[in-house]
Design a protein around this motif. Sequence first.
Motif, PDB file in Angstrom:
ATOM      1  N   MET A 158       3.103  10.433   5.690  1.00  0.00           N
ATOM      2  CA  MET A 158       2.799   9.902   7.017  1.00  0.00           C
ATOM      3  C   MET A 158       3.291   8.462   7.164  1.00  0.00           C
ATOM      4  O   MET A 158       3.790   8.065   8.220  1.00  0.00           O
ATOM      5  N   GLY A 159       3.156   7.692   6.084  1.00  0.00           N
ATOM      6  CA  GLY A 159       3.638   6.314   6.149  1.00  0.00           C
ATOM      7  C   GLY A 159       5.149   6.237   6.260  1.00  0.00           C
ATOM      8  O   GLY A 159       5.688   5.435   7.027  1.00  0.00           O
ATOM      9  N   LEU A 160       5.850   7.083   5.505  1.00  0.00           N
ATOM     10  CA  LEU A 160       7.313   7.071   5.564  1.00  0.00           C
ATOM     11  C   LEU A 160       7.834   7.554   6.913  1.00  0.00           C
ATOM     12  O   LEU A 160       8.821   7.018   7.438  1.00  0.00           O
ATOM     13  N   LEU A 161       7.154   8.536   7.480  1.00  0.00           N
ATOM     14  CA  LEU A 161       7.590   9.045   8.777  1.00  0.00           C
ATOM     15  C   LEU A 161       7.246   8.094   9.926  1.00  0.00           C
ATOM     16  O   LEU A 161       7.827   8.207  11.003  1.00  0.00           O
ATOM     17  N   GLY A 162       6.295   7.178   9.698  1.00  0.00           N
ATOM     18  CA  GLY A 162       5.876   6.263  10.767  1.00  0.00           C
ATOM     19  C   GLY A 162       6.693   4.993  10.855  1.00  0.00           C
ATOM     20  O   GLY A 162       6.280   4.051  11.533  1.00  0.00           O
ATOM     21  N   ARG A 163       7.848   4.932  10.217  1.00  0.00           N
ATOM     22  CA  ARG A 163       8.668   3.720  10.277  1.00  0.00           C
ATOM     23  C   ARG A 163       9.223   3.513  11.678  1.00  0.00           C
ATOM     24  O   ARG A 163       9.875   4.382  12.234  1.00  0.00           O
TER      25      ARG A 163
ATOM     26  N   ALA B  15       0.829  -1.213   0.000  1.00  0.00           N
ATOM     27  CA  ALA B  15       0.000   0.000   0.000  1.00  0.00           C
ATOM     28  C   ALA B  15       0.855   1.251   0.000  1.00  0.00           C
ATOM     29  O   ALA B  15       0.553   2.238  -0.704  1.00  0.00           O
ATOM     30  N   LEU B  16       1.961   1.271   0.772  1.00  0.00           N
ATOM     31  CA  LEU B  16       2.843   2.437   0.785  1.00  0.00           C
ATOM     32  C   LEU B  16       3.533   2.602  -0.566  1.00  0.00           C
ATOM     33  O   LEU B  16       3.683   3.736  -1.062  1.00  0.00           O
ATOM     34  N   VAL B  17       3.929   1.514  -1.177  1.00  0.00           N
ATOM     35  CA  VAL B  17       4.585   1.605  -2.483  1.00  0.00           C
ATOM     36  C   VAL B  17       3.631   2.181  -3.517  1.00  0.00           C
ATOM     37  O   VAL B  17       3.992   3.078  -4.306  1.00  0.00           O
ATOM     38  N   ARG B  18       2.383   1.691  -3.543  1.00  0.00           N
ATOM     39  CA  ARG B  18       1.403   2.220  -4.507  1.00  0.00           C
ATOM     40  C   ARG B  18       1.118   3.693  -4.235  1.00  0.00           C
ATOM     41  O   ARG B  18       0.974   4.508  -5.168  1.00  0.00           O
ATOM     42  N   THR B  19       1.021   4.052  -2.959  1.00  0.00           N
ATOM     43  CA  THR B  19       0.746   5.454  -2.618  1.00  0.00           C
ATOM     44  C   THR B  19       1.867   6.371  -3.104  1.00  0.00           C
ATOM     45  O   THR B  19       1.624   7.446  -3.682  1.00  0.00           O
ATOM     46  N   CYS B  20       3.103   5.952  -2.895  1.00  0.00           N
ATOM     47  CA  CYS B  20       4.234   6.771  -3.335  1.00  0.00           C
ATOM     48  C   CYS B  20       4.284   6.873  -4.855  1.00  0.00           C
ATOM     49  O   CYS B  20       4.589   7.953  -5.416  1.00  0.00           O
ATOM     50  N   ILE B  21       4.008   5.796  -5.533  1.00  0.00           N
ATOM     51  CA  ILE B  21       4.027   5.831  -7.007  1.00  0.00           C
ATOM     52  C   ILE B  21       2.956   6.774  -7.535  1.00  0.00           C
ATOM     53  O   ILE B  21       3.196   7.583  -8.449  1.00  0.00           O
ATOM     54  N   LEU B  22       1.727   6.668  -6.973  1.00  0.00           N
ATOM     55  CA  LEU B  22       0.657   7.556  -7.428  1.00  0.00           C
ATOM     56  C   LEU B  22       0.963   9.022  -7.101  1.00  0.00           C
ATOM     57  O   LEU B  22       0.662   9.935  -7.898  1.00  0.00           O
ATOM     58  N   ALA B  23       1.547   9.263  -5.928  1.00  0.00           N
ATOM     59  CA  ALA B  23       1.889  10.644  -5.577  1.00  0.00           C
ATOM     60  C   ALA B  23       2.944  11.211  -6.519  1.00  0.00           C
ATOM     61  O   ALA B  23       2.825  12.355  -7.014  1.00  0.00           O
TER      62      ALA B  23
ATOM     63  N   LEU C  59      -5.302  15.932  -7.370  1.00  0.00           N
ATOM     64  CA  LEU C  59      -5.605  14.506  -7.175  1.00  0.00           C
ATOM     65  C   LEU C  59      -4.483  13.784  -6.434  1.00  0.00           C
ATOM     66  O   LEU C  59      -4.720  12.830  -5.701  1.00  0.00           O
ATOM     67  N   ALA C  60      -3.266  14.233  -6.591  1.00  0.00           N
ATOM     68  CA  ALA C  60      -2.134  13.560  -5.939  1.00  0.00           C
ATOM     69  C   ALA C  60      -1.920  14.020  -4.509  1.00  0.00           C
ATOM     70  O   ALA C  60      -1.158  13.381  -3.772  1.00  0.00           O
ATOM     71  N   ALA C  61      -2.596  15.121  -4.118  1.00  0.00           N
ATOM     72  CA  ALA C  61      -2.366  15.659  -2.764  1.00  0.00           C
ATOM     73  C   ALA C  61      -2.673  14.640  -1.659  1.00  0.00           C
ATOM     74  O   ALA C  61      -1.873  14.478  -0.721  1.00  0.00           O
ATOM     75  N   PRO C  62      -3.822  13.899  -1.685  1.00  0.00           N
ATOM     76  CA  PRO C  62      -4.066  12.912  -0.612  1.00  0.00           C
ATOM     77  C   PRO C  62      -3.002  11.818  -0.575  1.00  0.00           C
ATOM     78  O   PRO C  62      -2.598  11.382   0.510  1.00  0.00           O
ATOM     79  N   PHE C  63      -2.551  11.378  -1.762  1.00  0.00           N
ATOM     80  CA  PHE C  63      -1.532  10.326  -1.786  1.00  0.00           C
ATOM     81  C   PHE C  63      -0.197  10.836  -1.254  1.00  0.00           C
ATOM     82  O   PHE C  63       0.567  10.093  -0.635  1.00  0.00           O
ATOM     83  N   VAL C  64       0.081  12.104  -1.504  1.00  0.00           N
ATOM     84  CA  VAL C  64       1.314  12.677  -0.950  1.00  0.00           C
ATOM     85  C   VAL C  64       1.251  12.689   0.575  1.00  0.00           C
ATOM     86  O   VAL C  64       2.216  12.324   1.269  1.00  0.00           O
TER      87      VAL C  64
END
Length: 424
Positions: free
Chosen positions: A45-50, A9-17, A35-40
């Motif tokens: 948030m996902g990258l910072l939550g590691r 899910a994080l990989v798809r989100t980053c690709i779409l962003a 349209l890319a703002a929510p994915f960004v």
Amino acid sequence: MTAWRPTPALVRTCILALAGIAGGVVGGLAVPLVLAAPFVLLGVMGLLGRPGRVPAVRTQIDHHRLHEGQGTTSRVVVEDLTGVEHVTRVAAPAPHVATRPAYGAVGSLVEHGLPVVEFSPRRWGRRIIGAERIALTSPWAGWRTGPTDMPEHGLSVLPQTAPYDSRAEVPQPDGLVGRHRSRRLGSGTEFEGIRPFAVGDRLKRVNWPVSLRTGELHVITTRAEQDAGVWLVVDGLRDIGVSGGIDGAASSLDLTVRAAAALAEHHVRTGDRVGLLVVASEGARVRLGSGPRHLHRLTGTLARVRTEARSVAPERLDLGAGAGSVVYVLSPMLFTPLVTATASLLRGGASVVVIDTLGDRSTGEDPRALASLAARMQQIERDDRLQQLAALGCPVVPWRGPGTLDTVLHQLARRAQVPKVRAR
């Protein structure tokens, strides 16, 4: 646990962003950026939550020894939940073990508590549970560690003690003091009767009122202070039928083990001494004993009964119960040497009761089928063996639960009082 890895899910989100930002910058359009703002946002948030470190995970069960039908809970223990938001568990199915949830898959948020899996063994024996895979997920489903295989847990499942009770006295007890008193005459306090004086009788046993009335000396006879010495002989050579566990049909070995457990519990709780002999390729023998600890030993031995392709050599088959003992032979009586050993034990002076544990094996198969013909031939041979045992005076009783042996034990108790003539 393995290292933290980004989730799909994080990989798809980053690709779409990245695709939206690139399309908006290259095309000079604001729509892709919007349209890319929510994915960004989700990607950041996902990258910072590691999480910073990988926590150690293990599982444990609440019980390692249960009876059929009882249940236990498998719990997951995580040393450090920092940075962990969700825990997922998937347990592998085990034979004759029911799980809750039904398919062993469960997950929950950490704030709601770690997920648990409940196991309920449906058949006695040694069961292996807890073979599962566990995965941990960080906040915003950005990072995941696992799934990691967890080690299995061994569970000893004792046979269910079917409701059983008997008010009949054991015919020929041999031991110390218990509720089932001995029928033998001896030094005791329980009154048995009055008889004429004989050489060797003690003077303190003389009953003077009767002696003065009859003009001859009479003495009081009492029962010996002894309890029952009970042997349980369990036939573990074959298992006829398919076991459906505690909820389904019972195989012959199920009936045998559960009946033996019920008899052992009944006699131990009434103060009798109970011994166990398992007739199998790798049989077991438990000496006479009493008390709760001895009952646990008996049921634990019954839970380890296994059937194998190998058989027992006739010359090695020795039931080993002496005269004066009460022997319950729990068997479908399909092994000829066991029938011979039972007859020898009966001739040796022991009170033997054969408990038929074959059960109802009637099927709807074609009577002309080869398997059906073989089963009928085996049934005819078995009936002939049981008739020969009955001709020797050995009662054969099918196991029916409570009250199964009352009538038989009453008959054996009366038979034990009849004088016997032995040839020398």
